[in-house]
Design a protein around this motif. Structure first.
Motif, PDB file in Angstrom:
ATOM      1  N   MET A   1       0.823  -1.223   0.000  1.00 14.85           N
ATOM      2  CA  MET A   1       0.000   0.000   0.000  1.00 14.85           C
ATOM      3  C   MET A   1       0.854   1.269   0.000  1.00 14.85           C
ATOM      4  O   MET A   1       0.732   2.122   0.877  1.00 14.85           O
ATOM      5  CB  MET A   1      -0.935  -0.038   1.218  1.00 14.85           C
ATOM      6  N   ASN A   2       1.719   1.388  -1.016  1.00 17.15           N
ATOM      7  CA  ASN A   2       2.507   2.622  -1.156  1.00 17.15           C
ATOM      8  C   ASN A   2       1.579   3.770  -1.584  1.00 17.15           C
ATOM      9  O   ASN A   2       0.415   3.539  -1.936  1.00 17.15           O
ATOM     10  CB  ASN A   2       3.623   2.387  -2.179  1.00 17.15           C
ATOM     11  N   ALA A   3       2.101   4.992  -1.617  1.00 16.18           N
ATOM     12  CA  ALA A   3       1.243   6.167  -1.861  1.00 16.18           C
ATOM     13  C   ALA A   3       0.490   6.082  -3.199  1.00 16.18           C
ATOM     14  O   ALA A   3      -0.711   6.389  -3.268  1.00 16.18           O
ATOM     15  CB  ALA A   3       2.085   7.440  -1.811  1.00 16.18           C
ATOM     16  N   SER A   4       1.173   5.662  -4.266  1.00 15.41           N
ATOM     17  CA  SER A   4       0.496   5.665  -5.576  1.00 15.41           C
ATOM     18  C   SER A   4      -0.547   4.550  -5.668  1.00 15.41           C
ATOM     19  O   SER A   4      -1.608   4.724  -6.293  1.00 15.41           O
ATOM     20  CB  SER A   4       1.511   5.553  -6.725  1.00 15.41           C
ATOM     21  N   THR A   5      -0.265   3.414  -5.034  1.00 16.84           N
ATOM     22  CA  THR A   5      -1.244   2.325  -5.033  1.00 16.84           C
ATOM     23  C   THR A   5      -2.465   2.719  -4.209  1.00 16.84           C
ATOM     24  O   THR A   5      -3.611   2.433  -4.588  1.00 16.84           O
ATOM     25  CB  THR A   5      -0.593   1.037  -4.486  1.00 16.84           C
ATOM     26  N   PHE A   6      -2.219   3.397  -3.106  1.00 18.29           N
ATOM     27  CA  PHE A   6      -3.325   3.887  -2.286  1.00 18.29           C
ATOM     28  C   PHE A   6      -4.160   4.885  -3.106  1.00 18.29           C
ATOM     29  O   PHE A   6      -5.396   4.816  -3.122  1.00 18.29           O
ATOM     30  CB  PHE A   6      -2.767   4.523  -1.006  1.00 18.29           C
TER      31      PHE A   6
ATOM     32  N   ARG B   1      -6.307   3.027  -5.456  1.00 20.78           N
ATOM     33  CA  ARG B   1      -7.452   2.356  -4.811  1.00 20.78           C
ATOM     34  C   ARG B   1      -8.500   3.368  -4.369  1.00 20.78           C
ATOM     35  O   ARG B   1      -9.708   3.085  -4.437  1.00 20.78           O
ATOM     36  CB  ARG B   1      -6.983   1.493  -3.626  1.00 20.78           C
ATOM     37  N   VAL B   2      -8.058   4.530  -3.919  1.00 18.44           N
ATOM     38  CA  VAL B   2      -9.028   5.557  -3.508  1.00 18.44           C
ATOM     39  C   VAL B   2      -9.871   5.971  -4.722  1.00 18.44           C
ATOM     40  O   VAL B   2     -11.106   6.051  -4.648  1.00 18.44           O
ATOM     41  CB  VAL B   2      -8.317   6.784  -2.877  1.00 18.44           C
ATOM     42  N   VAL B   3      -9.207   6.193  -5.846  1.00 13.65           N
ATOM     43  CA  VAL B   3      -9.939   6.606  -7.054  1.00 13.65           C
ATOM     44  C   VAL B   3     -10.824   5.445  -7.535  1.00 13.65           C
ATOM     45  O   VAL B   3     -11.993   5.642  -7.888  1.00 13.65           O
ATOM     46  CB  VAL B   3      -8.961   7.091  -8.149  1.00 13.65           C
ATOM     47  N   ALA B   4     -10.283   4.215  -7.493  1.00  9.03           N
ATOM     48  CA  ALA B   4     -11.081   3.040  -7.880  1.00  9.03           C
ATOM     49  C   ALA B   4     -12.341   2.939  -7.036  1.00  9.03           C
ATOM     50  O   ALA B   4     -13.415   2.563  -7.532  1.00  9.03           O
ATOM     51  CB  ALA B   4     -10.245   1.769  -7.732  1.00  9.03           C
ATOM     52  N   SER B   5     -12.231   3.299  -5.756  1.00  9.53           N
ATOM     53  CA  SER B   5     -13.354   3.111  -4.830  1.00  9.53           C
ATOM     54  C   SER B   5     -14.552   3.994  -5.164  1.00  9.53           C
ATOM     55  O   SER B   5     -15.645   3.761  -4.667  1.00  9.53           O
ATOM     56  CB  SER B   5     -12.909   3.328  -3.378  1.00  9.53           C
ATOM     57  N   THR B   6     -14.347   5.004  -6.008  1.00  8.23           N
ATOM     58  CA  THR B   6     -15.493   5.823  -6.435  1.00  8.23           C
ATOM     59  C   THR B   6     -16.183   5.178  -7.647  1.00  8.23           C
ATOM     60  O   THR B   6     -17.084   5.758  -8.240  1.00  8.23           O
ATOM     61  CB  THR B   6     -15.070   7.266  -6.794  1.00  8.23           C
TER      62      THR B   6
ATOM     63  N   ALA C   1      -7.981   5.826 -12.643  1.00  7.48           N
ATOM     64  CA  ALA C   1      -7.298   5.401 -11.414  1.00  7.48           C
ATOM     65  C   ALA C   1      -5.779   5.372 -11.643  1.00  7.48           C
ATOM     66  O   ALA C   1      -4.998   5.830 -10.799  1.00  7.48           O
ATOM     67  CB  ALA C   1      -7.813   4.035 -10.974  1.00  7.48           C
ATOM     68  N   VAL C   2      -5.346   4.846 -12.799  1.00  6.97           N
ATOM     69  CA  VAL C   2      -3.906   4.771 -13.080  1.00  6.97           C
ATOM     70  C   VAL C   2      -3.346   6.173 -13.333  1.00  6.97           C
ATOM     71  O   VAL C   2      -2.221   6.499 -12.924  1.00  6.97           O
ATOM     72  CB  VAL C   2      -3.618   3.800 -14.253  1.00  6.97           C
TER      73      VAL C   2
ATOM     74  N   TRP D   1      -0.682  -1.569  -9.781  1.00  6.02           N
ATOM     75  CA  TRP D   1      -1.841  -0.681  -9.659  1.00  6.02           C
ATOM     76  C   TRP D   1      -3.104  -1.386 -10.163  1.00  6.02           C
ATOM     77  O   TRP D   1      -4.155  -1.332  -9.534  1.00  6.02           O
ATOM     78  CB  TRP D   1      -1.636   0.607 -10.461  1.00  6.02           C
ATOM     79  N   LEU D   2      -2.974  -2.044 -11.311  1.00  7.38           N
ATOM     80  CA  LEU D   2      -4.160  -2.679 -11.902  1.00  7.38           C
ATOM     81  C   LEU D   2      -4.604  -3.888 -11.079  1.00  7.38           C
ATOM     82  O   LEU D   2      -5.811  -4.146 -10.959  1.00  7.38           O
ATOM     83  CB  LEU D   2      -3.881  -3.064 -13.361  1.00  7.38           C
ATOM     84  N   ALA D   3      -3.646  -4.610 -10.496  1.00 12.36           N
ATOM     85  CA  ALA D   3      -4.026  -5.720  -9.610  1.00 12.36           C
ATOM     86  C   ALA D   3      -4.847  -5.170  -8.438  1.00 12.36           C
ATOM     87  O   ALA D   3      -5.852  -5.759  -8.028  1.00 12.36           O
ATOM     88  CB  ALA D   3      -2.773  -6.446  -9.107  1.00 12.36           C
ATOM     89  N   HIS D   4      -4.418  -4.022  -7.919  1.00  9.56           N
ATOM     90  CA  HIS D   4      -5.157  -3.416  -6.798  1.00  9.56           C
ATOM     91  C   HIS D   4      -6.501  -2.853  -7.263  1.00  9.56           C
ATOM     92  O   HIS D   4      -7.482  -2.896  -6.518  1.00  9.56           O
ATOM     93  CB  HIS D   4      -4.305  -2.325  -6.135  1.00  9.56           C
ATOM     94  N   TRP D   5      -6.531  -2.305  -8.480  1.00  4.99           N
ATOM     95  CA  TRP D   5      -7.817  -1.801  -9.014  1.00  4.99           C
ATOM     96  C   TRP D   5      -8.825  -2.956  -9.072  1.00  4.99           C
ATOM     97  O   TRP D   5      -9.971  -2.819  -8.651  1.00  4.99           O
ATOM     98  CB  TRP D   5      -7.611  -1.175 -10.403  1.00  4.99           C
TER      99      TRP D   5
END
Ligand code: SDX
Length: 378
Positions: A189-194, A197-202, A209-210, A344-348
């Protein structure tokens, strides 16, 4: 004074459950889906690691072949996107160009049906497929050069170098870049991955998100450190100057780029591997005096700050490797983005499987019950 309940920077606070990667910061251990990074960097390659991160298992040969085939057409930028890239200002940083052009890729791609697993996967493949060509194209445009059409036969690493330089890279350079891509592909959960995920969550697409993640990676405390490390080594001017330079930095309480990490309190395992990669490149393409400066800097900083857990991080040796590959310094962070797109995409995808909108609280420190004062009475 900081409120007792506030954890600045959310340090150590879990923001999600995730099965994608794992870090033990005290032992300097990193694994993707349970497999140690040292094994992956020695035996795997970037496309296989992408599959692993997205699917949780290593692919069969047939699955990997299919995956590579599906990525191929997405390398090519469509006419509108090329027009956009050619219209970008030639000033500014390649990360700014990448953030803008990633958002634009979303505008020229089919809409994503977030309820359909096939549609989500298709969008992720489009992002991953286009990333290398986008970075290389933005950079060539910035240098006033014609864009190079991608070669579908090449790997992600080789195609990126080809689209950047217009020449097919040799085997060693391709292998070294591929290995660097494996090493940077994912990191909890580094800053860019977070940010991703925050953008994905909307409930928005992977393109937006990327694009947000790229913006987050750009800063000098995160991915932007790699180019600053190289500039720092150049500005030191030789290994004999390192000690005085470190003393000056410490007296001024300035951060030394490429050192320290929120999670690792020992040398980053990726820094060990990148150092080995630099060594491999030096055997065939010659060494650089910057490496001697880097070794001396590591020795002195570790001596002065090691007891506080400050050691080289992933960004410390990567710049030396990229410079040897002939890559311009301000394209270093975009290469980090190219690689991290897999993570990033795995987390998305993981966020989309069980989404809950991120909406943290705050500790209000402002005034209350203030009344509006009309302009004439102020
Ligand atoms: C990446 O999170 C990830 O996983 C990120 C990453 C990934 O793969 O996604 O690993 C990639 O971002 C690597 C980090 C790249 N950044 C840099 O190299 C920039 C330099 N490093 C630092 O700014 C710093 O170490 C951070 C930001 C990376 C992490 O630091 P923290 O946990 O936020 O700690 P801090 O800045 O609050 O510092 C704590 C103390 C301070 O001293 P005191 O005020 O307590 O006396 O440690 C000192 C700092 O001054 N310190 C340093 C230092 N890093 C921390 N002192 C000198 N040089 C440094 N580099």
């Amino acid at each position: 004074m900081t409120h007792p309940e506030l954890i600045p920077g959310l340090a150590g606070i879990p923001a999600a459950e995730s099965s994608i990667s794992f870090i033990n910061g005290l032992e300097g251990l990193l694994s993707y889906r349970g497999i140690r990074i040292e094994e992956l960097s020695a035996q795997s390659h970037y496309e296989e690691v992408c599959w692993l991160l997205w699917n949780g298992e290593l692919p069969t040969q047939a699955q990997l072949d299919q995956f590579k085939l599906r990525l191929r057409p997405h390398r090519e930028l469509n006419a509108d996107l090329k027009k956009f890239v050619r219209g970008l200002p030639q000033s500014g940083h390649p990360m700014e160009a990448l953030q803008a052009s990633m958002a634009t890729l979303g505008m020229v791609s089919p809409g994503v049906d977030l309820k359909s697993a096939d549609s989500r996967l298709d969008a992720c493949e489009r992002v991953l497929g286009a990333m290398g060509t986008l970075i290389a194209s933005c950079e060539r445009h910035r240098q006033g050069l014609d864009l190079v059409e991608p070669d579908p036969e090449l790997s992600v690493a080789a195609n990126f170098l080809y689209c950047l330089n217009g020449e097919r890279p040799d085997e060693i350079k391709t292998r070294v870049l591929d290995c660097a891509l494996v090493l940077h592909a994912e990191h909890t959960m580094n800053a860019s991955t977070f940010a991703c995920r925050v953008v994905a969550s909307t409930e928005t697409s992977p393109y937006t998100a990327v694009s947000a993640a790229v913006g987050s990676l750009f800063g000098p405390l995160h991915g932007g450190a790699n180019e600053r490390v190289l500039r720092q080594l150049e500005s030191i001017g030789g290994k004999e100057n390192v000690e005085a330079w470190v003393d000056k930095k410490m007296a001024a309480k300035e951060k030394i780029m490429g050192f320290g990490h929120r999670v690792y309190k020992t040398k980053d395992p990726r820094a060990h591997d990148l150092q080995k990669l630099a060594g491999q490149l030096f055997e065939t393409h010659g060494s650089t005096p910057l490496y001697d400066t880097a070794l001396e800097l590591e020795r002195i900083v570790t001596d002065r700050l090691g007891d506080r857990g400050i050691y080289p991080n992933v960004d410390f040796f990567s710049g030396i490797v990229y410079q040897k590959l002939g890559i311009p310094t301000d394209v270093f962070t975009p290469i980090f983005a190219l690689s991290r797109t897999a993570g990033w995409l795995a987390h998305w995808m993981e966020q989309m499987e069980d989404n809950k909108l991120f909406r943290p609280g705050q500790i209000y420190t402002g005034r209350k019950d203030v009344h509006y004062v009309p302009m004439a009475q102020r």
